[in-house]
Design an enzyme around this catalytic site. Structure first.
Site, PDB file in Angstrom:
ATOM      1  N   GLU A  12     -44.173  74.505  55.605  1.00 17.14           N
ATOM      2  CA  GLU A  12     -43.618  73.296  55.006  1.00 17.14           C
ATOM      3  C   GLU A  12     -44.468  72.056  55.292  1.00 17.14           C
ATOM      4  OE1 GLU A  12     -38.896  74.382  54.642  1.00 17.14           O
ATOM      5  OE2 GLU A  12     -39.673  73.982  56.640  1.00 17.14           O
ATOM      6  N   GLY A  78     -31.961  76.760  49.816  1.00 20.35           N
ATOM      7  CA  GLY A  78     -31.314  77.663  48.877  1.00 20.35           C
ATOM      8  C   GLY A  78     -30.433  76.832  47.938  1.00 20.35           C
ATOM      9  N   ILE A 152     -28.513  82.190  54.352  1.00 20.94           N
ATOM     10  CA  ILE A 152     -27.423  82.630  53.477  1.00 20.94           C
ATOM     11  C   ILE A 152     -27.981  83.489  52.332  1.00 20.94           C
ATOM     12  CG2 ILE A 152     -25.487  81.897  52.020  1.00 20.94           C
ATOM     13  CD1 ILE A 152     -25.176  81.177  55.033  1.00 20.94           C
ATOM     14  N   MET A 172     -31.212  74.964  57.004  1.00 24.26           N
ATOM     15  CA  MET A 172     -30.895  75.264  58.392  1.00 24.26           C
ATOM     16  C   MET A 172     -31.248  74.137  59.377  1.00 24.26           C
ATOM     17  SD  MET A 172     -31.992  79.307  58.275  1.00 24.26           S
ATOM     18  CE  MET A 172     -31.256  79.739  59.840  1.00 24.26           C
ATOM     19  N   GLU A 173     -31.552  72.953  58.864  1.00 24.94           N
ATOM     20  CA  GLU A 173     -31.983  71.870  59.774  1.00 24.94           C
ATOM     21  C   GLU A 173     -31.470  70.472  59.455  1.00 24.94           C
ATOM     22  OE1 GLU A 173     -34.366  73.743  58.068  1.00 24.94           O
ATOM     23  OE2 GLU A 173     -34.687  75.249  59.647  1.00 24.94           O
ATOM     24  N   ASP A 196     -34.729  79.638  46.583  1.00 24.99           N
ATOM     25  CA  ASP A 196     -33.907  80.822  46.307  1.00 24.99           C
ATOM     26  C   ASP A 196     -32.499  80.343  45.960  1.00 24.99           C
ATOM     27  OD1 ASP A 196     -34.073  80.473  49.530  1.00 24.99           O
ATOM     28  OD2 ASP A 196     -32.050  80.983  48.894  1.00 24.99           O
TER      29      ASP A 196
HETATM   30  N1  ADE Z   1     -33.546  77.798  53.293  1.00 24.73           N
HETATM   31  C1  ADE Z   1     -34.011  78.237  52.122  1.00 24.73           C
HETATM   32  N2  ADE Z   1     -33.168  79.143  51.592  1.00 24.73           N
HETATM   33  C2  ADE Z   1     -32.137  79.267  52.448  1.00 24.73           C
HETATM   34  C3  ADE Z   1     -30.975  80.057  52.461  1.00 24.73           C
HETATM   35  N3  ADE Z   1     -30.687  80.901  51.468  1.00 24.73           N
HETATM   36  N4  ADE Z   1     -30.138  79.950  53.525  1.00 24.73           N
HETATM   37  C4  ADE Z   1     -30.430  79.088  54.533  1.00 24.73           C
HETATM   38  N5  ADE Z   1     -31.525  78.330  54.564  1.00 24.73           N
HETATM   39  C5  ADE Z   1     -32.371  78.413  53.544  1.00 24.73           C
END
Ligand code: ADE
Length: 228
Positions: A12, A78, A152, A172-173, A196
């Site tokens: 990143e 995501g 996830i 996640m941050e 995603d």
């Molecule tokens: N970062 C990118 N995709 C993610 C996902 N599906 N879950 C958690 N963090 C993510």
């Protein structure tokens, strides 16, 4: 001005470092910090490693040790909303921790006593981002971002987060960094490019699109710095 730029993963921040020259590398408290200059600003760039604890540590170090005056998070997320496609850019208006659960004591999900569920980002930085998007013909969407220490990859979990928090994207941050910034009164902007759709193919999509989506986010951040 000294601006911190934070990612979670090496991928990143690599596209950011690629755009800069004369980079000074500093090792401190278990991470590497990269100092450089851009448009009359001093930049301090780092990746924290994945997760809320790691990102909170690095954000705190940027604040207290490197004395940054603004913080920009750049990375991938995501997509929860149906209309978010891979490579789309979202910026957080507010963030929450979806895996913080004191519901056994009657508290709402994401809440701990003496704190709050939602943490806001800086409205001035958001306005600059909207201007940069307009000037570059980029469809930048506002988002409620949910953070947790879980990748996830299921519609069931994704829909729970969507229904519980009205979240539009997941990572996640961001929320832990937002919590740190609120303690230090530090203006924060969180930008994420979709990698995603947090569904049962999320792991494969993430691996496939991490680098390209991270680059989309990093390039936008470079344009933003030039406007600050
Ligand atoms: N970062 C990118 N995709 C993610 C996902 N599906 N879950 C958690 N963090 C993510």
């Amino acid at each position: 001005m000294t601006i911190g730029i934070l990612g979670a993963m090496r991928e990143e921040i690599t596209p950011l470092l690629a755009k800069l020259s004369n980079i000074e590398e500093i090792n401190y408290a278990g991470n590497t910090y990269y100092k450089a200059e851009l448009s009359n600003h001093n930049l301090v760039i780092a990746y924290s490693k994945i997760g809320k604890v790691n990102s909170a540590i690095t954000a705190s170090v940027l604040c207290e040790h490197f004395k940054i005056q603004k913080l920009i998070f750049s990375g991938v997320a995501g997509g929860i909303d149906e209309d978010l496609n891979i490579g789309d850019l979202v910026y957080a208006t507010k963030l929450l921790q979806h895996d913080l659960d004191l519901s056994a004591f009657g508290h709402p999900y994401g809440f701990v006593p003496e704190s709050k569920v939602f943490f806001e980002t800086d409205s001035k930085l958001c306005e600059i981002a909207i201007k940069v998007a307009k000037n570059n013909n980029i469809d930048l969407k506002p988002a409620i971002i949910a953070s947790g220490d879980q990748f996830i990859a299921s519609n069931e979990k994704k829909n729970w987060i969507k229904d519980t928090f009205k979240a539009n994207a997941i990572e996640m941050e961001g929320a832990s960094v937002a919590n740190v910034c609120s303690h230090f009164d530090l203006p924060l902007f969180v930008l994420r490019a979709i990698s995603d759709s947090a569904n049962d193919s999320a792991d494969m999509d993430f691996d496939k699109f991490l680098e390209t989506s991270a680059k989309v986010s990093a390039e936008f951040v470079i344009n933003m710095i030039k406007e600050i």
